[in-house]
Design an enzyme around this catalytic site. Structure first.
Site, mmCIF file in Angstrom:
data_model
loop_
_atom_site.group_PDB
_atom_site.id
_atom_site.type_symbol
_atom_site.label_atom_id
_atom_site.label_comp_id
_atom_site.label_asym_id
_atom_site.label_seq_id
_atom_site.Cartn_x
_atom_site.Cartn_y
_atom_site.Cartn_z
ATOM 1 N N ASP A 23 0.860 -1.186 0.000
ATOM 2 C CA ASP A 23 0.000 0.000 0.000
ATOM 3 C C ASP A 23 0.890 1.228 0.000
ATOM 4 O O ASP A 23 1.934 1.248 0.664
ATOM 5 C CB ASP A 23 -0.935 0.038 1.209
ATOM 6 C CG ASP A 23 -1.942 1.184 1.104
ATOM 7 O OD1 ASP A 23 -2.899 1.065 0.318
ATOM 8 O OD2 ASP A 23 -1.750 2.214 1.783
ATOM 9 N N GLU A 25 0.886 5.664 0.170
ATOM 10 C CA GLU A 25 0.210 6.942 0.354
ATOM 11 C C GLU A 25 0.982 7.969 -0.455
ATOM 12 O O GLU A 25 2.218 7.971 -0.450
ATOM 13 C CB GLU A 25 0.151 7.338 1.830
ATOM 14 C CG GLU A 25 -0.687 6.402 2.694
ATOM 15 C CD GLU A 25 -2.148 6.349 2.296
ATOM 16 O OE1 GLU A 25 -2.670 7.385 1.814
ATOM 17 O OE2 GLU A 25 -2.774 5.282 2.453
ATOM 18 N N HIS A 181 -5.816 5.033 5.717
ATOM 19 C CA HIS A 181 -4.943 5.937 4.969
ATOM 20 C C HIS A 181 -3.589 6.099 5.636
ATOM 21 O O HIS A 181 -2.856 7.036 5.339
ATOM 22 C CB HIS A 181 -5.614 7.286 4.699
ATOM 23 C CG HIS A 181 -6.981 7.139 4.099
ATOM 24 N ND1 HIS A 181 -7.187 6.466 2.907
ATOM 25 C CD2 HIS A 181 -8.197 7.519 4.534
ATOM 26 C CE1 HIS A 181 -8.485 6.462 2.641
ATOM 27 N NE2 HIS A 181 -9.117 7.088 3.611
ATOM 28 N N ASP A 186 -3.256 0.030 6.361
ATOM 29 C CA ASP A 186 -3.991 -0.462 5.195
ATOM 30 C C ASP A 186 -3.337 -1.714 4.606
ATOM 31 O O ASP A 186 -4.030 -2.627 4.136
ATOM 32 C CB ASP A 186 -4.097 0.630 4.129
ATOM 33 C CG ASP A 186 -5.119 1.697 4.483
ATOM 34 O OD1 ASP A 186 -5.770 1.571 5.537
ATOM 35 O OD2 ASP A 186 -5.254 2.673 3.718
#
Length: 215
Positions: A23, A25, A181, A186
């Protein structure tokens, strides 16, 4: 080295692919121009009975590359302040080098041929990993250049849900929206979800594949 003919081995389950849950960001949606700000990876393992489980976790805050766009809307959404020194951010090169090194070791240890990214709406995460690897001039990228396992699509099929939080809850996996987030949180939840989907298919008799009838 694992036996690829062993259907209870990781190398035998996904055609020699080594699945790694990722994941990211970011500071926008464009992998070429917007900053990668955080990345986490969870490797997977199979026990002797062929049940898929999370294994090792890596997590890095990442410094925006030189000239990167920082979209205010994206920063407001994920709550990341790229200028905060407490992030302990490292360069794209250092973050991906560490992840790639661990993944290559996992490929070798599990007897697999190549890694494949598992992610929720996987095209997004895959595109940022590939763009960052290219910027960092990392030549030994262990991940398949375009193939992925997308837990959003798999969850839509199995659970009737495509949003990560709703899919986790439908699968009986707790999900704390206040931690959403965060790439680390996540990724951990996506890893649990992917394992649940794969293991549920096994419980239903979908794996190993029934032997083809002769005649």
């Amino acid at each position: 080295m694992a036996d690829k003919s062993d259907l209870n081995a990781l190398s035998g389950r996904f055609r020699g692919y080594y699945p790694v849950v990722i994941d990211v960001e970011t500071a926008g949606f464009n992998a070429q121009s917007d900053a990668l700000l955080e990345i986490a990876a969870v490797t997977l393992q199979m026990n002797k009975e062929g049940w898929l489980l999370p294994d090792e976790t890596l997590h890095f805050h990442v410094e925006p590359f030189e000239g990167a766009n920082l979209q205010p809307e994206a920063l407001a959404f994920n709550g990341i302040d790229p200028t905060n020194p407490l992030r302990g951010a490292v360069s794209e090169h250092d973050a991906l080098h560490a992840i790639f090194k661990a993944v290559r070791k996992g490929i070798k240890d599990k007897g697999c041929n190549r890694a494949i990214i598992v992610a929720h709406n996987a095209n997004f995460d895959h595109s940022f990993v590939m763009a960052a690897a290219e910027r960092a001039s990392l030549k030994r990228n262990p991940f398949h250049p375009f193939a992925t396992f997308d837990t959003a699509a798999l969850s839509g099929l199995v659970l009737g849900q495509t949003v990560l939080a709703k899919a986790c809850l439908a699968a009986g996996i707790p999900f704390d929206s206040s931690q959403a987030h965060s790439a680390l949180y996540d990724t951990l939840q996506t890893a649990k979800l992917f394992c649940e989907l794969v293991n549920r298919w096994k419980k239903l008799g979908g794996w190993p594949l029934p032997a083809a009838e002769s005649g």
